[in-house]
Design an enzyme around this catalytic site. Structure first.
Site, PDB file in Angstrom:
ATOM      1  N   ASP A   1      11.745 -55.674 -45.297  1.00 16.14           N
ATOM      2  CA  ASP A   1      12.856 -56.479 -45.809  1.00 16.14           C
ATOM      3  C   ASP A   1      13.769 -56.939 -44.667  1.00 16.14           C
ATOM      4  O   ASP A   1      14.052 -56.177 -43.744  1.00 16.14           O
ATOM      5  CB  ASP A   1      13.677 -55.640 -46.797  1.00 16.14           C
ATOM      6  CG  ASP A   1      14.769 -56.464 -47.459  1.00 16.14           C
ATOM      7  OD1 ASP A   1      14.424 -57.282 -48.318  1.00 16.14           O
ATOM      8  OD2 ASP A   1      15.951 -56.298 -47.100  1.00 16.14           O
TER       9      ASP A   1
ATOM     10  N   GLU B   1      -2.534 -46.318 -36.955  1.00 23.76           N
ATOM     11  CA  GLU B   1      -3.177 -44.994 -37.052  1.00 23.76           C
ATOM     12  C   GLU B   1      -3.964 -44.874 -38.362  1.00 23.76           C
ATOM     13  O   GLU B   1      -4.730 -43.939 -38.543  1.00 23.76           O
ATOM     14  CB  GLU B   1      -2.117 -43.880 -37.020  1.00 23.76           C
ATOM     15  CG  GLU B   1      -1.426 -43.727 -35.676  1.00 23.76           C
ATOM     16  CD  GLU B   1      -0.230 -42.794 -35.778  1.00 23.76           C
ATOM     17  OE1 GLU B   1      -0.171 -41.958 -36.713  1.00 23.76           O
ATOM     18  OE2 GLU B   1       0.668 -42.920 -34.927  1.00 23.76           O
TER      19      GLU B   1
END
Ligand code: NOJ
Ligand code: CA
Length: 552
Positions: free
Chosen positions: A218, A263
């Site tokens: 956001d 990851e």
């Protein structure tokens, strides 16, 4: 730690998010499971089959975290929980795995620019006093003028009024001021503080470990402020020319976030960036930063062939060097619904001028026809596409919500001068002929915003039964888009066309024509009409209509 449970996909150039159709689920208005008149996760879970049938690849959930709801959940008090109004963490876990079982991925909204004034860090900062480590996580400053009773600078909040609020110190004396680019209940975090950075990396891991497939960031450009907090020219709203917007250091933050999401396999980072300047927008998709960014120039574009073609070309040209896919979006929870926009004499959109656009009468029939044509145009473009809930039903902006029921801080803080965003957040109509149209179970409280009675014709039930509804068009278009490799991310080629007509090929087999001119146009040779947004009369494509043709 829970194992990520994403649907399988190849970790190649063909990442799922490069051509996904993503449904924006505004949870408080989607479906109410427990009968309090507010949408929730139980309601969302119950309607996952609807979304699977619609044919979307992923769902983006607006914030679902514990929140005092001063800005509909964009004021977050706990980044690792679910607000009790929406359900529990167990509901979220169930929702994620049920969605995955339908082959649908989940994207969540993370709000790093600001938290809630009820976030424990903020209450600790109030208690700790000036100069404390707890205050350094936010932007506390002494006021100006005698007694410090003037704000530290003249910045204005996006929601109206000053961007600073004064606090009372623990000893009862008038105290420091804190910065909030949005409502006073949304204090801005200080991203120069290492603890803030660590906390958000940990929040990302928390949700990625639970199996979410993507993060919508956001207010992505706002995080870093000029530490000198200079005044701006009077009356200037937070916007692209503002000194604290879009500063270089913000890119370090997204590089560090990418290191976290990388990851995990096949996770996506998407930025919400209201920058009208496409070149600056493109910098956020530099390799190793955000994967992709929302395309607000496309959303704001008027319904006109020249303007649309310019935005499309510019979007593709700027995304290409970074290898980022384009995002095509016609509406979201912050802007006027597309049927209403396209039914006005001025079809552009601009957040800061919402009050001006609301002044125009709306021709709903015209708006609906154009919205359908825009859907086919949009779904034929290369990249990913977002569908804001209700867009697939052709819902319009509800402009006559009674004042005492409005909840948007944008409306409240401008004393009604800005109509705000409640009109695009009215609960969805699912079935039946009377409000709440199946939004809540029988005997429930009234929906949190009233639904127009005319929406009886726009329920999922009614539109499923009709051969030429907006819902049928979206279902058909998404089905064809999913089965047609040429409509995935990849090249598009413009063809010469009559004035105000957009014609382009996707590969050698599919052609899209959008007629934005005032008269009908003839169709080129084709082997089949794959889909049209309105009926073709005498083999001609009527005004404000789009078609997908099979060429060979
Ligand atoms: C952007 C969100 O889309 C909007 O709904 C919200 O009010 C602001 N950020 C502030 O959090
Ligand atoms: Ca509920």
């Amino acid at each position: 730690m829970l194992k990520p449970t994403s649907p399988e996909s190849s970790p190649s150039r063909d990442h799922w998010w490069r051509s996904a159709a993503i449904y924006q689920l505004y949870v408080r208005s989607f479906a109410d499971g427990n009968g309090d008149g507010i949408g929730d996760l139980a309601g969302a879970r119950a309607h996952l089959p609807y979304l699977a049938e619609l044919g979307v690849d992923a769902i983006w959930f607006n914030p679902w975290y514990p929140s005092p709801m001063s800005d509909a959940g964009y004021d977050i008090a706990d980044y690792r929980g679910i607000d009790p109004v929406f359900g529990t963490l167990a509901d979220a876990d169930a929702l994620i795995s049920e969605a995955h079982a339908h082959g649908i991925r989940i994207i969540i909204d993370v709000v790093p620019n600001h938290g809630s004034d009820e976030h424990p860090w903020f209450t600790a900062a109030l208690a700790a006093g000036p100069g404390s480590a707890a205050r350094d996580r936010f932007w506390f400053r002494p006021g100006r003028g005698p007694g410090g009773d003037q704000p530290p600078n003249n910045w204005q909040s996006m929601f109206g009024g000053p961007a600073w609020t004064r606090i009372t110190e623990p000893d009862g004396s008038p105290g420091e001021w804190y910065l909030h680019l949005f409502a006073p209940q949304q204090p801005d975090f200080n991203w120069a503080n290492g603890g803030v950075r660590e906390e958000f990396a940990d929040v990302l891991r928390f949700w990625l470990d639970r199996g979410v497939d993507g993060i919508r960031v956001d207010s992505a450009p706002l995080l870093i402020k000029d530490p000198d907090l200079p005044d701006v020219s009077p009356g200037q709203l937070p916007g692209p020319a503002h000194p604290y917007i879009d500063r270089d250091d913000v890119h370090d933050i997204y590089r560090s976030w990418r290191a976290v999401t990388d990851e995990y396999p096949e996770r996506v980072l998407i930025g919400e960036i209201w920058l009208p300047d496409a070149a600056r927008l493109a910098r956020y998709v530099n390799p190793g930063e955000l994967h992709t960014v929302f395309n607000f120039p496309y959303l704001s574009c008027p319904w006109g062939a020249g303007a649309l073609r310019r935005v499309i070309d510019q979007t593709l040209a700027l995304a290409a060097p970074a290898g980022a896919p384009a995002i095509w979006v016609l509406s979201n929870h912050d802007v006027d619904r597309v049927v209403s926009r396209y039914g006005r004499a001025d079809t552009a959109f601009d957040l800061e001028r919402r009050r001006y656009f609301h002044g125009f009468p709306v021709d709903l029939q015209l708006g609906n026809r154009r919205a359908a044509a825009a859907a086919l145009l949009t779904l034929a473009l290369p990249g990913s596409v977002y569908i804001y809930q209700g867009e697939e039903l052709g819902l319009w902006e509800v402009q006559d919500i009674p004042d005492d029921l409005r909840q948007d801080p944008m409306w409240l803080r401008t004393q009604g001068a800005d109509p705000g965003r409640d009109g695009c957040r009215v609960p969805l109509p699912w079935s039946g002929t009377e409000p709440p149209f199946g939004f809540s179970p029988p005997g429930a409280a009234e929906p949190w915003l009233p639904q127009p009675k005319e929406w009886r014709d726009l329920t999922v039930e009614a539109e499923s039964a009709s051969a030429d509804s907006m819902l049928r068009l979206y279902r058909d278009a998404l089905r064809i888009r999913a089965s047609e490799p040429a409509l995935r991310d990849g090249p598009m080629a413009w063809l010469p066309a009559a004035d105000d007509v957009l014609t382009f090929d996707r590969g050698t087999r599919v052609r899209c024509i959008a007629n934005l001119s005032a008269g009908p146009v003839g169709l080129p040779p084709h082997t089949a009409v794959l889909l049209a947004s309105g009926s073709l009369s005498g083999g001609l494509l009527p005004p404000d209509t789009s078609v997908w043709l099979r060429l060979e």
